[in-house]
Design a protein around this motif. Structure first.
Motif, PDB file in Angstrom:
ATOM      1  N   HIS A  67       0.827  -1.210   0.000  1.00  0.00           N
ATOM      2  CA  HIS A  67       0.000   0.000   0.000  1.00  0.00           C
ATOM      3  C   HIS A  67       0.863   1.262   0.000  1.00  0.00           C
ATOM      4  CE1 HIS A  67      -3.354   2.681   0.915  1.00  0.00           C
ATOM      5  NE2 HIS A  67      -2.642   3.183   1.895  1.00  0.00           N
ATOM      6  N   PHE A  68       2.007   1.213   0.668  1.00  0.00           N
ATOM      7  CA  PHE A  68       2.866   2.395   0.748  1.00  0.00           C
ATOM      8  C   PHE A  68       3.986   2.367  -0.295  1.00  0.00           C
ATOM      9  CE2 PHE A  68       0.934   2.230   4.994  1.00  0.00           C
ATOM     10  CZ  PHE A  68       0.433   3.520   5.057  1.00  0.00           C
ATOM     11  N   ASP A  69       3.747   1.657  -1.387  1.00  0.00           N
ATOM     12  CA  ASP A  69       4.715   1.559  -2.476  1.00  0.00           C
ATOM     13  C   ASP A  69       4.066   2.038  -3.775  1.00  0.00           C
ATOM     14  OD1 ASP A  69       7.002   0.989  -3.870  1.00  0.00           O
ATOM     15  OD2 ASP A  69       6.926  -1.187  -3.574  1.00  0.00           O
ATOM     16  N   MET A  70       4.872   2.181  -4.817  1.00  0.00           N
ATOM     17  CA  MET A  70       4.346   2.502  -6.130  1.00  0.00           C
ATOM     18  C   MET A  70       3.490   1.341  -6.628  1.00  0.00           C
ATOM     19  SD  MET A  70       5.762   5.499  -6.997  1.00  0.00           S
ATOM     20  CE  MET A  70       5.779   5.609  -8.783  1.00  0.00           C
ATOM     21  N   ALA A  71       2.478   1.672  -7.438  1.00  0.00           N
ATOM     22  CA  ALA A  71       1.632   0.660  -8.082  1.00  0.00           C
ATOM     23  C   ALA A  71       1.618   0.997  -9.572  1.00  0.00           C
ATOM     24  CB  ALA A  71       0.224   0.663  -7.493  1.00  0.00           C
ATOM     25  N   ASP A  93      -0.507  10.587  -1.359  1.00  0.00           N
ATOM     26  CA  ASP A  93      -0.422   9.675  -0.216  1.00  0.00           C
ATOM     27  C   ASP A  93       0.893   8.905  -0.184  1.00  0.00           C
ATOM     28  OD1 ASP A  93      -2.914  10.388   0.672  1.00  0.00           O
ATOM     29  OD2 ASP A  93      -3.949   8.677  -0.246  1.00  0.00           O
ATOM     30  N   LEU A  94       1.615   8.848  -1.293  1.00  0.00           N
ATOM     31  CA  LEU A  94       2.813   8.024  -1.396  1.00  0.00           C
ATOM     32  C   LEU A  94       3.948   8.626  -0.570  1.00  0.00           C
ATOM     33  CD1 LEU A  94       3.907   5.492  -2.908  1.00  0.00           C
ATOM     34  CD2 LEU A  94       4.852   7.104  -4.592  1.00  0.00           C
ATOM     35  N   PRO A  95       4.508   7.864   0.379  1.00  0.00           N
ATOM     36  CA  PRO A  95       5.647   8.392   1.147  1.00  0.00           C
ATOM     37  C   PRO A  95       6.854   8.594   0.244  1.00  0.00           C
ATOM     38  CG  PRO A  95       4.680   6.458   2.222  1.00  0.00           C
ATOM     39  CD  PRO A  95       4.101   6.537   0.845  1.00  0.00           C
ATOM     40  N   ALA A  96       7.737   9.493   0.652  1.00  0.00           N
ATOM     41  CA  ALA A  96       8.967   9.715  -0.103  1.00  0.00           C
ATOM     42  C   ALA A  96       9.833   8.463  -0.056  1.00  0.00           C
ATOM     43  CB  ALA A  96       9.724  10.905   0.475  1.00  0.00           C
ATOM     44  N   ALA A  97      10.691   8.301  -1.066  1.00  0.00           N
ATOM     45  CA  ALA A  97      11.597   7.154  -1.101  1.00  0.00           C
ATOM     46  C   ALA A  97      12.444   7.134   0.171  1.00  0.00           C
ATOM     47  CB  ALA A  97      12.494   7.237  -2.333  1.00  0.00           C
ATOM     48  N   GLY A  98      12.496   5.980   0.823  1.00  0.00           N
ATOM     49  CA  GLY A  98      13.288   5.846   2.040  1.00  0.00           C
ATOM     50  C   GLY A  98      12.610   6.319   3.300  1.00  0.00           C
ATOM     51  N   ALA A  99      11.348   6.755   3.198  1.00  0.00           N
ATOM     52  CA  ALA A  99      10.645   7.285   4.371  1.00  0.00           C
ATOM     53  C   ALA A  99       9.877   6.211   5.130  1.00  0.00           C
ATOM     54  CB  ALA A  99       9.692   8.404   3.956  1.00  0.00           C
TER      55      ALA A  99
END
Length: 292
Positions: A67-71, A93-99
């Motif tokens: 859910h918290f990754d790219m789709a 809604d997507l967290p920043a890379a590494g967050a």
């Protein structure tokens, strides 16, 4: 005073109270209106300024990480079909890379053990703990404001009826020490996990939001089992309170316990009624049901 940048979100629970719905779907992915419960708590933390989310997971919790990754396929389809609003909402809604970080709690040994499992990711800095079952919009913002005034360790609390105190962790507070600015922060003088009925030191319950100093990890490393034969975070906090300040912040709002069926239903009603589009229609449907 070090800033609070990271939040631990324990999501390893089995969700047995919601079977069979949670047989194949993590309980944290059940939706309140159109957002998973876990997304609501991440929204709360991001709004408060939290930068990094540490999810303590268990088996069958892969959908949370997804859910918290790219789709990619979904995102490409939305773009191709011109569904700009839906695509923009996903990206927001997507967290920043590494967050985000994910670590396993390999056995259900309690909240204290779940927090300890995140020790190497958090490191030597203060951190928040957010229980995803409890929806408390704006609570983390209020807590970080209290932390900015007092430092130390902060626990969000709320009042419950006296005959319900045996169900929760309870704090005792010094009424003589009250936050001058907001009037809702007290110095804690004692803590107890699920006291016997009639023996609670107050009716202020620990409501699922914490700001803790990293020294708690060393105490959790050798913390023995407590209530329910689990490693209780409350027990380690009591030990930490022998050398550090602990404060209770009375949350100015309402918490919805989505870990219970009634609380989950009420949360959906409350959030749905506040929705600009759904609210009026939902209110009419509720009226119709009650009159029918």
């Amino acid at each position: 005073m070090q800033p609070v940048r990271k939040a631990i979100i324990p999501v390893a629970g089995l969700g047995t109270r919601f079977l069979p719905a949670t047989k194949a779907v993590p309980k944290e992915m059940l939706t309140v209106v159109d957002r998973p419960v876990v997304q609501h708590v991440v929204d709360e933390a991001r709004a408060a300024g939290i930068e990094h989310f540490v999810f303590v997971t268990g088996r069958n919790k892969g959908p949370i990480e997804d859910h918290f990754d790219m789709a990619y396929e979904l995102e490409a389809t939305l773009r191709e079909r011109g569904k700009t609003a839906e695509y923009d909402a996903l990206m927001a809604d997507l967290p920043a890379a590494g967050a985000t970080s994910f670590t396993r709690q390999q056995a259900p040994l309690g909240l204290g053990h779940a927090v300890w499992c995140a020790r190497d990711i958090v490191g030597n800095e203060p951190f928040a703990v957010i229980l995803p079952d409890m929806l408390s919009r704006g609570c983390m913002t209020q807590m970080l404001a209290a932390y900015g005034r007092h430092g130390g360790n902060i626990i969000a609390v709320e009042e419950v009826p006296e005959d319900e105190t045996h169900k929760y962790g309870i704090v005792a507070v010094d009424e003589a020490f009250r936050d001058d600015e907001a009037g809702r922060t007290y110095r804690i003088t004692g803590m107890v996990e699920k006291p016997p009925q009639g023996e609670a030191p107050s009716n202020l319950i620990i409501s699922g939001r914490y700001i803790l100093q990293p020294e708690i990890f060393d105490l959790l490393a050798d913390q023995g089992p407590g209530a329910g034969n689990e490693i209780q975070l409350t027990d380690a906090m009591k030990r930490l309170a022998e050398s550090q300040d602990f404060f209770a912040m009375r949350y100015d709002g309402r918490t919805f316990d989505t870990g219970s069926k009634l609380g989950y239903l009420v949360a959906n009603l409350a959030y749905g009624l506040e929705d600009e589009t759904l609210g009026p229609q939902l209110r009419a449907e509720i009226k119709s049901l009650l009159e029918g």
